[in-house]
Design a protein around this motif. Structure first.
Motif, mmCIF file in Angstrom:
data_model
loop_
_atom_site.group_PDB
_atom_site.id
_atom_site.type_symbol
_atom_site.label_atom_id
_atom_site.label_comp_id
_atom_site.label_asym_id
_atom_site.label_seq_id
_atom_site.Cartn_x
_atom_site.Cartn_y
_atom_site.Cartn_z
ATOM 1 N N THR A 187 73.744 9.733 36.955
ATOM 2 C CA THR A 187 73.566 8.461 37.489
ATOM 3 C C THR A 187 72.447 8.227 38.625
ATOM 4 N N TYR A 188 72.598 9.509 39.408
ATOM 5 C CA TYR A 188 71.830 9.386 40.887
ATOM 6 C C TYR A 188 71.258 10.698 41.028
ATOM 7 N N ALA A 189 70.366 11.002 41.450
ATOM 8 C CA ALA A 189 69.655 12.422 41.899
ATOM 9 C C ALA A 189 68.838 12.026 43.161
ATOM 10 N N GLY A 190 69.203 13.078 44.002
ATOM 11 C CA GLY A 190 68.565 12.991 45.410
ATOM 12 C C GLY A 190 67.311 13.630 45.122
ATOM 13 N N ILE A 191 66.480 13.420 46.191
ATOM 14 C CA ILE A 191 65.110 14.068 46.370
ATOM 15 C C ILE A 191 65.139 15.174 47.574
ATOM 16 N N CYS A 192 64.824 16.428 47.313
ATOM 17 C CA CYS A 192 64.871 17.350 48.412
ATOM 18 C C CYS A 192 63.354 17.777 48.837
ATOM 19 N N HIS A 193 63.027 18.194 49.876
ATOM 20 C CA HIS A 193 61.878 18.819 50.363
ATOM 21 C C HIS A 193 61.623 19.806 49.311
ATOM 22 N N SER A 194 62.575 20.523 48.987
ATOM 23 C CA SER A 194 62.475 21.793 47.986
ATOM 24 C C SER A 194 61.848 21.357 46.829
ATOM 25 N N ASP A 195 62.227 20.145 46.212
ATOM 26 C CA ASP A 195 61.575 19.512 45.029
ATOM 27 C C ASP A 195 60.089 19.266 45.106
ATOM 28 N N LEU A 196 59.663 18.876 46.314
ATOM 29 C CA LEU A 196 58.234 18.419 46.364
ATOM 30 C C LEU A 196 57.477 20.059 46.347
ATOM 31 N N HIS A 197 58.305 20.995 47.294
ATOM 32 C CA HIS A 197 57.604 22.379 47.299
ATOM 33 C C HIS A 197 57.499 23.150 45.966
ATOM 34 N N THR A 198 58.613 22.918 45.206
ATOM 35 C CA THR A 198 58.522 23.413 43.826
ATOM 36 C C THR A 198 57.491 22.903 42.911
ATOM 37 N N ALA A 199 57.555 21.432 43.000
ATOM 38 C CA ALA A 199 56.428 20.826 41.938
ATOM 39 C C ALA A 199 54.990 21.162 42.497
ATOM 40 N N ARG A 200 54.788 21.468 43.550
ATOM 41 C CA ARG A 200 53.389 21.587 44.108
ATOM 42 C C ARG A 200 53.217 23.105 44.237
ATOM 43 N N ASN A 201 53.905 23.870 43.788
ATOM 44 C CA ASN A 201 53.970 25.429 43.779
ATOM 45 C C ASN A 201 53.665 25.875 45.321
ATOM 46 N N ASP A 202 54.414 25.261 46.237
ATOM 47 C CA ASP A 202 54.049 25.783 47.771
ATOM 48 C C ASP A 202 54.699 27.067 47.967
ATOM 49 N N TRP A 203 55.675 27.567 47.331
ATOM 50 C CA TRP A 203 56.403 28.742 47.227
ATOM 51 C C TRP A 203 55.868 30.054 46.261
ATOM 52 N N HIS A 204 54.911 29.480 45.643
ATOM 53 C CA HIS A 204 54.230 30.363 44.504
ATOM 54 C C HIS A 204 55.253 30.870 43.470
ATOM 55 N N GLY A 205 56.221 30.087 43.091
ATOM 56 C CA GLY A 205 57.165 30.774 42.065
ATOM 57 C C GLY A 205 57.369 29.802 40.931
ATOM 58 N N THR A 206 56.573 28.891 40.963
ATOM 59 C CA THR A 206 57.013 27.662 39.921
ATOM 60 C C THR A 206 56.548 28.045 38.482
ATOM 61 N N LYS A 207 57.278 27.896 37.583
ATOM 62 C CA LYS A 207 57.020 28.056 36.220
ATOM 63 C C LYS A 207 56.877 26.589 35.418
ATOM 64 N N TYR A 208 55.821 26.219 34.984
ATOM 65 C CA TYR A 208 55.622 24.852 34.569
ATOM 66 C C TYR A 208 55.773 24.918 32.976
ATOM 67 N N PRO A 209 56.381 23.851 32.488
ATOM 68 C CA PRO A 209 56.615 22.642 33.246
ATOM 69 C C PRO A 209 57.716 22.938 33.988
ATOM 70 N N VAL A 210 58.016 21.860 34.970
ATOM 71 C CA VAL A 210 59.137 21.900 36.139
ATOM 72 C C VAL A 210 59.653 20.529 36.130
ATOM 73 N N ILE A 211 60.974 20.351 36.222
ATOM 74 C CA ILE A 211 61.465 19.243 36.380
ATOM 75 C C ILE A 211 62.513 19.653 37.477
ATOM 76 N N PRO A 212 62.217 18.999 38.509
ATOM 77 C CA PRO A 212 63.053 19.244 39.809
ATOM 78 C C PRO A 212 64.504 18.411 39.743
ATOM 79 N N GLY A 213 65.191 18.655 41.037
ATOM 80 C CA GLY A 213 66.247 17.773 41.098
ATOM 81 C C GLY A 213 67.457 18.656 41.156
ATOM 82 N N HIS A 214 68.099 18.995 42.536
ATOM 83 C CA HIS A 214 69.348 19.789 42.727
ATOM 84 C C HIS A 214 70.486 19.023 43.461
#
Length: 349
Positions: free
Chosen positions: A37-64
């Motif tokens: 029903t609701y999902a928060g947005i965390c800075h980690s979501d943005l970092h993962t979506a844009r591969n800032d931490w160099h470990g993203t496997k695409y396609p990626v669907i964020p949200g924790h």
């Protein structure tokens, strides 16, 4: 049978998020299916979506940071039932057998916990997909109960920002009579202020921005220190028992260490990058220490939710539709939110 899901994610670091259709697994015996029903947005979501931490496997669907209602349970599930309002945070599985898991610290599972998104499933190896979606399937142990009466629309950020700040405050027994400083007034810092105040501590916000002082007091801070003012920092020397450091980037800590009294502790929860050196004398004299803290385990996360419900502690939220997520990401980069975005999954999916 697997179920068809709709989420928002991206195929590449330089691409915006967009609708993606995918499959959720069939329920295992200990699984819970949840309509989100609701999902928060965390800075980690943005970092993962844009591969800032160099470990993203695409396609990626964020949200924790996830809140929803149980729609189905596996045959071995006894903790949850259909219709329950529940929450899921940063992890969805672990080995459940090592010393860390059995002691309630699943985040430090010796085999590595399974994160809510961009993490290999322990059984199939498929990459997990997160809460920017219509539903999710999670091992029952990693599903928390949302206490009755809580404002469902404001719970989601507690599953990351809430537990990240509650855990060190709880571990170091902050309570009535404690003198606490919180450095940084963002998504984490504002929750640190609220939770520390609810625990009974005398709370001081430390900020580089004088204009944030009024906000800090509204959130529960008793005092404000502007760290760029040498006189204010000098006057606060040895004042605090505990400092919660939420600054998200590399920074010097010597000046802040000087604010700790005897046996004082600073816990870093924001900065992941290498930090500059500090002066050993700042620790040796006054018996100070510096530590770090991640999210808590599942028992502590449930305790945090119960505490927030009992004390009416919520994050300050701006609710958006799912199809506004790309604009929200751009605003997040500019710190243009007070203080957390929450996606209403009934809109714009």
């Amino acid at each position: 049978m697997p179920t068809q899901a709709r989420g928002w994610g991206t195929d590449a670091a330089d691409q915006p998020l967009k609708p993606i259709d995918f499959e959720r697994r069939d329920l295992r015996p200990t699984d819970v299916a949840i309509k989100i029903t609701y999902a928060g947005i965390c800075h980690s979501d943005l970092h993962t979506a844009r591969n800032d931490w160099h470990g993203t496997k695409y396609p990626v669907i964020p949200g924790h940071e996830i809140v929803g209602r149980v729609t189905d349970v596996g045959p071995e599930v006894t903790k949850h039932k259909v219709g329950d309002v529940v929450a899921v945070g940063c992890m969805v599985d672990s080995c459940m057998e090592c010393d860390q898991c059995t002691e309630g610290w699943e985040v430090f599972c010796r085999q590595g916990c399974t994160q809510t998104y961009n993490s290999p499933d322990r059984h199939t190896g498929e990459m997990t997909k997160g809460g920017y979606s219509d539903h999710i399937v999670v091992r029952d142990h990693f599903v928390c109960k949302v206490p009755a009466g809580m404002d469902e629309a404001r719970v989601a950020p507690l599953l990351c920002a809430g537990i990240t700040t509650y855990s060190p405050l709880h571990q170091y027994k902050v309570g009535k009579g404690s003198k606490v400083a919180v450095i940084g007034l963002g998504g984490l810092g504002h929750m640190g202020v609220k939770i520390a105040a609810a625990l009974g501590a005398h709370v001081t916000m430390i900020t580089t921005t004088p204009e944030k002082g009024e906000d800090a007091r509204k959130l529960g801070a008793h005092d404000v220190i502007v760290s760029t003012d040498p006189e204010q920092m000098k006057a606060a020397a040895t004042r605090f028992d505990f400092i919660l450091n939420t600054i998200p980037v590399s920074h010097e800590i010597d000046g802040y260490l000087n604010l700790l009294g005897r046996s004082g502790r600073m816990v870093i929860v924001g900065a992941l990058n290498p930090m500059p050196g500090f002066t050993g004398a700042q620790l040796i004299f006054w018996n100070r220490a510096v530590g770090g803290s991640a999210i808590g385990g599942i028992p502590e996360t449930q305790e945090m939710l119960d505490f927030c419900a009992a004390n009416d502690v919520y994050p300050e939220c701006e609710t958006i539709a799912m199809n506004e997520v790309n604009d929200a990401y751009e605003r997040l980069l500019k710190n243009d939110v007070r203080y957390r975005f929450v996606i209403d999954m009934s809109r714009g999916l």
